[in-house]
Scaffold this motif. Structure first.
Motif, short mmCIF file in Angstrom:
data_model
loop_
_atom_site.label_atom_id
_atom_site.label_comp_id
_atom_site.label_asym_id
_atom_site.label_seq_id
_atom_site.Cartn_x
_atom_site.Cartn_y
_atom_site.Cartn_z
N GLN A 154 0.79 -1.25 0.11
CA GLN A 154 -0.05 -0.06 -0.02
C GLN A 154 0.81 1.27 -0.12
N GLY A 155 0.38 2.19 -0.90
CA GLY A 155 1.17 3.43 -0.89
C GLY A 155 2.47 3.59 -1.62
N ALA A 156 2.90 2.53 -2.28
CA ALA A 156 3.98 2.23 -3.11
C ALA A 156 3.82 3.09 -4.48
N ARG A 157 4.72 4.02 -4.75
CA ARG A 157 4.52 4.77 -6.28
C ARG A 157 5.87 5.16 -6.57
N PHE A 158 5.92 5.47 -7.67
CA PHE A 158 6.98 5.97 -8.37
C PHE A 158 7.34 7.43 -7.97
N GLY A 159 8.64 7.80 -7.20
CA GLY A 159 8.99 9.02 -7.02
C GLY A 159 10.48 9.07 -7.37
N LEU A 194 5.76 8.54 7.46
CA LEU A 194 5.81 7.91 6.33
C LEU A 194 4.76 8.54 5.24
N ARG A 195 5.12 8.62 4.07
CA ARG A 195 4.27 9.18 3.05
C ARG A 195 4.20 8.28 1.65
N GLY A 196 3.21 8.24 0.96
CA GLY A 196 3.28 7.66 -0.38
C GLY A 196 4.32 7.86 -1.07
N GLY A 197 4.60 6.98 -2.06
CA GLY A 197 6.13 7.08 -3.01
C GLY A 197 6.12 8.42 -3.74
N ASN A 198 5.01 8.81 -3.99
CA ASN A 198 4.99 9.95 -5.02
C ASN A 198 4.57 11.27 -4.10
N ALA A 199 5.11 11.34 -2.93
CA ALA A 199 4.71 12.59 -2.31
C ALA A 199 5.81 13.37 -2.42
N ALA A 200 5.43 14.73 -2.55
CA ALA A 200 6.45 15.92 -2.71
C ALA A 200 7.19 16.30 -1.53
N SER A 201 8.44 16.36 -1.56
CA SER A 201 9.34 16.30 -0.39
C SER A 201 9.13 17.24 0.86
N ALA A 202 8.26 18.65 0.28
CA ALA A 202 7.96 19.37 1.37
C ALA A 202 6.58 19.11 2.03
N ARG A 203 5.97 18.07 1.29
CA ARG A 203 4.60 17.58 1.91
C ARG A 203 4.73 17.51 3.53
N GLY A 204 3.98 18.08 4.59
CA GLY A 204 3.96 18.13 5.92
C GLY A 204 5.15 18.38 6.42
N ALA A 205 6.25 19.12 5.83
CA ALA A 205 7.42 19.55 6.49
C ALA A 205 7.12 20.57 7.48
#
Length: 467
Positions: A154-159, A194-205
């Motif tokens: 679950q949550g695995a994406r291309f990043g 932990l975020r999904g694999g395609n999450a932007a780096s600054a998300r939740g920063a």
């Protein structure tokens, strides 16, 4: 996990059926017990369902396994090898621990992350984790793309991630972490997410920075705190959160048009040579001869955002761009430079502030430590279970760091793998005297004896006197 009484002796018998392969877990888990790990989990973490019970026993089991080198659910069976069950009470089977992690919701993960932050603060009170924190401390925030292979993860994406300097698309999960260090200490993990694999780096920063600053204060960082970030975190929300927390910021600035215009306005006489790789000290000039130079200029960022403009220092490092065709007789007519800009409100002078920002790479040391240990895998197909695994991995990393700091000064800055190898993965045998009294026989003439006994005395001896 309930720690039973153990005493250290210096004898060896490796063919005994009561052999213990990880005797170093005795003082390490005693330190965890003293820092209140079980109580913190019991008071804050409340997973639901039949498998969510006894979190106060199961989470310390997971921490102990990770501290001993486990990097998957099945590896937790090392806690039941040999005479380990004679030393520890309440050890759970790997399948039980895996089912426990799968019972976590996202709210339970947040509870576990909070317990992890408070556990770090307690460890800092038990061991010299952050010497010099009353003067200066650094918080480094960065993300890591952890490759996974399961088709149902679950949550695995291309990043995007960098491998050997090249940006590649990797399928995985994205871990955001904040680490605390001082000029005299190795880094410890203050917060994880932990975020999904395609999450932007600054998300939740922004919220991560706020929590990391609060944790740093709880760990005794009463002096100046500088939060260091790379260009992916260059935004008004993150810098605003840092300033609201009473800390300073030092963030790599992207090379946009306004940054380039500010750099173009720096005069040639403003550049200062710095000590850089391959720099040479000239005794006559009393200066470093190097192709790297630094300068600074005042700069206002986010001016287009109402009420969010920030005016601070723009520190620029320029490095000579080597002419690769000079050997063919095509010498350069004029020097060409590559520029690297840092936006900061650091109180330190130019050269020192620029050098401190380059030390932001210390966060990669933490990622290397955890990926060679508990984060070698993301062991579950359930996203929240992997998020809980990440939070527990942070607990284990900080616990191993604290154990190293209590053992000796060299171990205080050693890699976690070195501490596991030299202090935790220690062969010993148990001997029972009377009812329930155990003696732990360690190797005779062992060259780590004094460091291990120092750790044992600090973790199992009388509590330190109140300040």
């Amino acid at each position: 996990m309930r720690l039973l009484h153990s005493l250290a002796k210096t004898h060896a018998s490796f063919d005994d059926p009561n052999l213990v392969s990880h005797a170093g877990l005795v003082p390490v888990m005693a330190l965890a017990q003293r820092a209140g790990l079980g109580d913190l989990v019991a008071g804050q973490v409340r997973p639901g369902g039949q498998c969510g019970v006894n979190a106060a026993a199961k989470v310390p089991c997971l921490v102990a396994g990770m501290a001993a080198g486990a990097d998957s659910i099945d590896d937790m069976d090392l806690l039941r090898h040999g005479a380990m069950t004679s030393l520890f009470g309440g050890i759970r089977a790997p399948s039980t621990l895996g089912s426990h992690l799968c019972s976590y919701t996202w709210g339970n993960v947040a509870q576990l992350e909070k317990a992890s932050r408070e556990f770090l603060a307690n460890l800092a009170g038990q061991a010299p984790l952050l010497p010099g924190a009353d003067v200066l401390a650094f918080i480094d925030i960065d993300s890591m793309q952890k490759r996974v292979y399961g088709h149902k993860k679950q949550g695995a994406r291309f990043g995007h991630t960098k491998i050997q300097g090249k940006s590649l698309l990797v399928r995985g999960l994205n871990a955001l972490a904040a680490v605390i260090s001082t000029p005299l200490s190795a880094p410890v993990i203050a917060a994880t997410r932990l975020r999904g694999g395609n999450a932007a780096s600054a998300r939740g920063a922004a919220s991560m920075a706020a929590r990391a600053i609060t944790t740093a204060r709880g760990c005794g960082c009463t002096g100046t705190i500088i939060v260091r970030l790379d260009s992916a975190f260059y935004n008004a929300a993150v810098i605003g959160a840092v300033r609201s927390g009473g800390a300073r910021f030092s963030v790599t600035a992207p090379m946009n048009a306004s940054i380039r215009a500010a750099i173009a306005g720096i005069g040639e006489d403003a550049w200062t040579p710095i000590q850089y790789p391959h720099a040479i000290w000239d005794d006559q000039l009393e200066a470093w001869i190097s192709d790297a130079e630094v300068a600074e200029v005042e700069y206002t960022a986010f001016a287009s955002k109402k009420g969010q403009a920030v005016t601070a220092r723009l520190i620029v490092r320029r490095v000579r761009d080597q002419n690769k065709k000079a050997a063919d007789g095509q010498d350069e007519l004029f020097p060409v430079w590559r520029y690297h800009a840092v936006f900061t409100d650091s109180p330190f002078e130019l050269v020192q502030a620029e050098g401190q920002h380059r030390d932001h790479a210390v966060v990669e040391q933490v990622f290397a430590d955890v990926t060679s240990g508990p984060l070698a895998h993301m062991p579950s197909g359930v996203f929240t279970a992997n998020a809980a695994w990440l939070a527990i991995a942070a607990m284990a990393h900080n616990l191993v760091r604290a154990a190293g700091a209590l053992a000796s000064l060299p171990f205080a800055k050693s890699r976690a793998a070195t501490i596991r190898r030299d202090l935790i993965a220690v062969a010993a045998r148990t001997a029972r005297h009377g009812r329930g009294h155990l003696t732990l026989h360690l190797p005779e003439g062992w060259h780590r004896e004094h460091q291990w006994l120092d750790l044992l005395a600090a973790a199992c001896g009388p509590p330190a006197a109140a300040a």
